[in-house]
Enzyme design. Sequence first.
Site, PDB file in Angstrom:
ATOM      1  N   TYR A  56       0.830  -1.203   0.000  1.00  0.00           N
ATOM      2  CA  TYR A  56       0.000   0.000   0.000  1.00  0.00           C
ATOM      3  C   TYR A  56       0.868   1.259   0.000  1.00  0.00           C
ATOM      4  O   TYR A  56       1.798   1.390   0.792  1.00  0.00           O
ATOM      5  CB  TYR A  56      -0.928   0.012   1.220  1.00  0.00           C
ATOM      6  CG  TYR A  56      -1.745   1.279   1.339  1.00  0.00           C
ATOM      7  CD1 TYR A  56      -2.767   1.548   0.443  1.00  0.00           C
ATOM      8  CD2 TYR A  56      -1.478   2.222   2.330  1.00  0.00           C
ATOM      9  CE1 TYR A  56      -3.507   2.713   0.519  1.00  0.00           C
ATOM     10  CE2 TYR A  56      -2.212   3.396   2.440  1.00  0.00           C
ATOM     11  CZ  TYR A  56      -3.225   3.632   1.521  1.00  0.00           C
ATOM     12  OH  TYR A  56      -3.952   4.788   1.594  1.00  0.00           O
ATOM     13  N   ASN A 197       1.046   9.377   7.491  1.00  0.00           N
ATOM     14  CA  ASN A 197       0.103   8.318   7.864  1.00  0.00           C
ATOM     15  C   ASN A 197       0.143   7.975   9.349  1.00  0.00           C
ATOM     16  O   ASN A 197       0.091   6.801   9.735  1.00  0.00           O
ATOM     17  CB  ASN A 197       0.395   7.063   7.032  1.00  0.00           C
ATOM     18  CG  ASN A 197      -0.870   6.332   6.647  1.00  0.00           C
ATOM     19  OD1 ASN A 197      -1.943   6.904   6.633  1.00  0.00           O
ATOM     20  ND2 ASN A 197      -0.722   5.053   6.313  1.00  0.00           N
ATOM     21  N   ARG A 280     -15.488  23.574  50.457  1.00  0.00           N
ATOM     22  CA  ARG A 280     -15.562  22.346  51.237  1.00  0.00           C
ATOM     23  C   ARG A 280     -15.309  21.088  50.407  1.00  0.00           C
ATOM     24  O   ARG A 280     -14.768  20.095  50.909  1.00  0.00           O
ATOM     25  CB  ARG A 280     -16.942  22.260  51.902  1.00  0.00           C
ATOM     26  CG  ARG A 280     -17.086  21.107  52.856  1.00  0.00           C
ATOM     27  CD  ARG A 280     -18.360  21.081  53.665  1.00  0.00           C
ATOM     28  NE  ARG A 280     -19.442  21.904  53.233  1.00  0.00           N
ATOM     29  CZ  ARG A 280     -20.716  21.471  53.135  1.00  0.00           C
ATOM     30  NH1 ARG A 280     -20.994  20.215  53.413  1.00  0.00           N
ATOM     31  NH2 ARG A 280     -21.676  22.300  52.773  1.00  0.00           N
TER      32      ARG A 280
END
Length: 498
Positions: A56, A197, A280
């Site tokens: 790829y 990527n 508190r």
Amino acid sequence: MDAVPATVTIPGRLTPALLEAAAAPIRVDLAPEVLDKVAACREFVSRRLAAGDRIYGSTTGFGPLVEFSGRDTAVDQCDNILYHLTAGQGPDLPPRVVRAAALARLWSLAQGHSGVSAPVLEALAAMLGTDFAPAVPRLGSLGASGDLIPLAYVAGALRGEGSAYFAGHRMPAGEALVTAGLTPLALDGRDGLGLVNGTAVTAAAAGLALASVRRSHAVALTLSAVLTDILGSDPGFLSAHLLAAFGHPHAGAAAARLRELLDGTRPTGTRSLQEPYSIRCTPHLLGAVGGSLEHIGSVIADDLNGISDNPLFFPEHDTVVHGGNFFGQPVAFAADQLTTVTTQMGNLAERQLDLLIDPHRNGGLPPMLATEPGKQHGVQGVQLAATAILANLRRSTVPASVQSLPTNGHNQDVIPFGTQAALNALDAAAALRWLHGSLALALRQAVHVGGRRPTAPACAAVIEELVHAIAAVDPDRPLDGDVRVAASVLDRIVERAA
């Protein structure tokens, strides 16, 4: 806080503190074994391509066009990936974010499983040693297939294309490279894909936000203690026995820090038996923040030190693996949680400011802490701005990480929007600093208009530093700059105490 060396050596651990340091020039040393591993991985990729493997981004188109062949030459294949992604919009990201992203990308590529060439790492390291920063638009990344669009601008600027900043000045990238003494970087398709990527922008923005909010957490504890002391409140709500019974260790830790800051305080005995929750319940609220930051920090640390890319190459196993290591869901969730805890600290600061300026609850100090109410207005404008800041901050708490929209021809059919989550968290962190600066300015003004000086030495030291840095509001004057000065003073105080 993490110590920040003048020189960063890879391999090592990437931390939010190092991301902050990268805002200025920083020396990055790449150990020989790192460059050797990168070169070996690159050679492995070349062998697999020579054997005819389909990989790829090297032999294919990108995204849903993976079934089509890519361009014929390696240089054309780089243009193929970068040019179609140079489509971002919006204002430029701050240069410090882009430089942090470059450092994060370098850290991932240096692990030697991305198949990029060694000159890519060397170019990133050289860039970080100068004041050079690519000009990157804010909008474009989905944080799903990496931060494709913003990192395409980074890669383009390193090639001398687009725009860049040098020493804060925006100019053509080629001119900025020359000014910085850098050489345009030659890339092929594998280098180009490797640069874009990964989720480096997402991780870097989240890391920068985390570093800021960690400081703000310490600031919130400090300001809560100073407020308690100035009002003369009884610190009994910080009882170790009480907080142990609560069962949440981070609340106990917050109470312990507040007791430390309030050591030596002398209650006036004129306050109500039970203070409002903004006093508190501070250990419970800020303890929960501390626990959340611990989890968020672990997620971001994992991301900064992992490998965000696709595909990954494992020469030691003779394999190429296509997968989804560029999917930024972990940091997307963490960044949204970071915005949530930041906003709740903002709620606390704004309520503490409101308590301090209200003559019915502040022990009889004048309204708005004005020296001559009516003729002078004290911090009235500061509170108005704080209300607007908080309203905007609250609006930002809508999570980005669940806004998934199918896109990219249904290739990216579920996406995390981690980049938007991380940049949102970074914006929230800046807003919290303004709110804390506003409260600090009011505390400084309170002792000028009749509030007692803190009786705990640690709290008194905080007030003295604020008094030294900021004049009393008497008479009225513009206070926008004073709020920012107060925020910076607070950062310095907590950094010294860390």
